[in-house]
Enzyme design. Structure first.
Site, PDB file in Angstrom:
ATOM      1  N   ASP A  15      51.936  23.457  17.046  1.00 30.62           N
ATOM      2  CA  ASP A  15      52.489  23.010  18.316  1.00 30.62           C
ATOM      3  C   ASP A  15      52.150  21.530  18.474  1.00 30.62           C
ATOM      4  OD1 ASP A  15      53.480  22.952  20.898  1.00 30.62           O
ATOM      5  OD2 ASP A  15      51.533  23.415  21.746  1.00 30.62           O
ATOM      6  N   THR A  42      57.869  19.623  22.227  1.00 31.56           N
ATOM      7  CA  THR A  42      56.822  18.600  22.135  1.00 31.56           C
ATOM      8  C   THR A  42      56.881  17.886  20.793  1.00 31.56           C
ATOM      9  OG1 THR A  42      55.393  20.406  21.486  1.00 31.56           O
ATOM     10  CG2 THR A  42      55.166  19.595  23.701  1.00 31.56           C
ATOM     11  N   THR A  43      57.241  18.634  19.756  1.00 30.78           N
ATOM     12  CA  THR A  43      57.293  18.023  18.430  1.00 30.78           C
ATOM     13  C   THR A  43      58.486  17.083  18.326  1.00 30.78           C
ATOM     14  OG1 THR A  43      56.438  20.112  17.620  1.00 30.78           O
ATOM     15  CG2 THR A  43      57.152  18.543  15.993  1.00 30.78           C
ATOM     16  N   ASP A  87      54.875  28.706  25.258  1.00 29.79           N
ATOM     17  CA  ASP A  87      56.128  27.997  24.994  1.00 29.79           C
ATOM     18  C   ASP A  87      57.315  28.902  25.298  1.00 29.79           C
ATOM     19  OD1 ASP A  87      54.773  25.841  24.254  1.00 29.79           O
ATOM     20  OD2 ASP A  87      55.594  25.636  22.250  1.00 29.79           O
TER      21      ASP A  87
END
Length: 545
Positions: free
Chosen positions: A62, A95-96, A393
């Site tokens: 993550d 987020t990545t 998530d």
């Protein structure tokens, strides 16, 4: 005669960098951060293993969790890490990709800076591109029926597929969906989905991952206070307290002088009467289960046990709020104010189970719970922590869809579609701005490119054919299959993302790129350790100069 002496404005231990050097430095820092995360995108994502200073281990893919653990020095890198945090707090997913995008936006700008193009020109083009991106995204977005369970599961599944729990994705999807549906709460037309407060994840090492489930109710890690109290109650009447069932000691220290023997007995008797009074107040509403956030004295336990009431003490305030939401009780802060409507009757079952070597109290089978507990089982702490992050998530994605039911295709399809549209638009532009504008379109291709790289297919071939595909009419939903690296239509594969996540990703990425391009001067004044000691003896020499 000596020349003019150099004017020192900054004190000696200040470091100042300015101009081109700073911009390239910032871009390099951003690219480095993006490279760390790059392999964590898509279904073939690799995991990172991080050791924090305390010696704990974090294993995750993550983006946000990784960057949280990394200690960086460069200010630009810090702001990159900051954006993945905001992304996580705002929408919980992507987020990545936000980091990779921002890194790429900056690296395409580097070329223009080398050609002596002024940063503000680039920034202007980026801003313009962002506005167009947002309008294109809204065109691509398709509405979704929130009550269609299969479709919802598909959306969550495409968010989970890139995570470590993709093996149990069906289970995880239904867990996430059930939990969010439970917590969803509407009053006076205002919708509230508070996952953090009311959907608690409890991790219990041991068992199999398949044993994980969402309770229709609450679980707390507590046992009953007295061994002879009932451990299984059907249809319990629950009273929640905020006060302690002990004799109230004075707030400040009080001294009592006792002269006669029987006065002491009187004081003890007062304590007993006080506790008896409290317990009678409780017993009056005939509860089966009393839960309090504070302590319960031995005497109070005895009275409650005689009345056949089970008591649990020292429950966390947050847990207490959840229990209140689940069974419809009200938390009372004084026993003498207890009324019939404060008693919760929503739960059908209270039991204490022993899992492993700890006791857990379950308040389950609630009629219409507005809070729930998710129980995760698994082999080790690390695995459980990762599963919890992934579930968070998944629940966030589910929440985003419920709040804003618009979808865009995943798998790099959206990026390619937006990129193609921007390129077409830039052909009609004149002046210098069109180049950075077109560069934004190129930067967007980094997402499908990374997906292709991560699963080991030939990047150039696949990306070129994908570009060609997007020039045709009606093929906006074509993207990369992250498992095989082949081109597929995302509609058939069923990979969708919430529009809210994509919008946030683009906005954050472009804003960060703009912010870092604006910087042309870094002044850092930090005392180095050991400077203070070396300063004192050097003072006389400085005077001689």
């Amino acid at each position: 005669m000596m020349g003019p002496r150099p004017v020192l404005v900054l004190s000696q231990n200040m470091k100042r960098e300015s101009g081109r050097k700073v911009q390239t430095g910032n871009i390099t820092a951003a690219k480095t951060i993006a490279d760390i995360i790059r392999t964590c995108l898509g279904p073939r994502a690799m995991m990172k293993m991080l050791l924090d200073p305390m010696g704990g281990i974090v294993m995750t893919n993550d983006g946000n969790a990784i960057l949280r653990e990394i200690q960086v020095q460069h200010p630009a890198a810090k702001s990159m890490i900051e954006i993945s945090r905001t992304q996580d707090e705002e929408v919980g997913d992507g987020t990545t990709s936000v980091i990779i995008l921002a890194g790429e936006m900056l690296s395409v700008a580097e070329h223009f800076l080398e050609q002596q193009m002024h940063p503000t020109v680039i920034i202007g083009a980026y801003r313009k591109a962002l506005d167009d991106m947002i309008s294109i995204l809204k065109k691509i977005g398709t509405p979704v029926d929130v009550n269609n369970r299969e479709m919802m599961l598909k959306i969550i599944k495409s968010a989970i597929n890139t995570k470590a729990i993709s093996r149990w994705s069906d289970l995880a999807c239904s867990i996430a969906l059930d939990a969010v549906k439970t917590v969803e709460f509407e009053e006076n037309g205002r919708r509230e989905i508070d996952i953090k407060k009311y959907a608690k994840v409890e991790k219990i090492p041991g068992g199999f991952n398949e044993d994980s489930c969402v309770l229709r109710g609450i679980m707390v890690n507590k046992d009953v206070t007295h061994p002879r109290m009932r451990r299984l109650i059907k249809n319990p009447r629950i009273v929640l307290l905020d006060c302690s069932l002990e004799y109230k000691k004075g707030e400040s220290q009080t001294d009592i002088e006792i002269t006669r023997e029987e006065d002491f007995a009187r004081i003890l008797q007062m304590e007993e009467e006080y506790i008896q009074q409290i317990c009678e107040d409780l017993i009056r509403v005939k509860p089966d289960l009393v839960i309090t956030e504070k302590g319960i004295s031995d005497l109070a336990q005895h009275y409650l046990m005689r009345a056949n009431i089970t008591a649990i003490r020292r429950v966390r305030k947050t847990d207490n709020n959840r229990i209140a939401r689940a069974c419809g009780a009200r938390i009372v802060s004084r026993t003498d104010e207890l009324r019939e409507e404060d008693v919760g009757t929503g739960a059908r079952l209270f039991e204490v189970k022993k899992i492993g070597d700890e006791y857990f109290a379950f308040i389950t089978d609630c009629k219409d719970p507005k809070a729930c507990t998710i129980i995760l089982r698994g082999a080790s702490k690390e695995i459980l922590a990762e599963v919890e992050r992934n579930l968070q998530d998944a629940m966030q994605v589910c929440r985003n869809v419920l709040i804003d039911p618009q979808l865009v295709p995943g798998g790099g399809a959206t990026e390619m579609a937006v990129s193609h549209a921007l390129t077409e638009k830039s052909k009609g532009m004149t002046g210098v701005e069109q180049w950075p504008y077109r560069a934004v379109a190129q930067a967007l291709e980094v997402i499908p490119r990374t997906l292709i790289q991560n699963c080991g297919a030939s990047t150039i071939r696949v990306l070129t054919s994908l570009r060609a595909k997007h020039t045709q009419e009606g093929s906006q939903t074509w993207g990369v299959n992250g498992e095989t690296g082949a081109l597929v239509d995302m509609k058939d594969l069923g990979i969708w993302e919430p529009l809210a996540v994509k919008l946030q990703t683009y906005k954050t990425a472009v804003e960060t790129a703009v912010l870092l391009l604006r910087i042309d001067d870094i002044v850092s004044g930090h005392k180095k350790k050991g400077d203070d000691q070396s300063k004192q003896p050097a003072a006389p020499e400085a005077a001689q100069e």
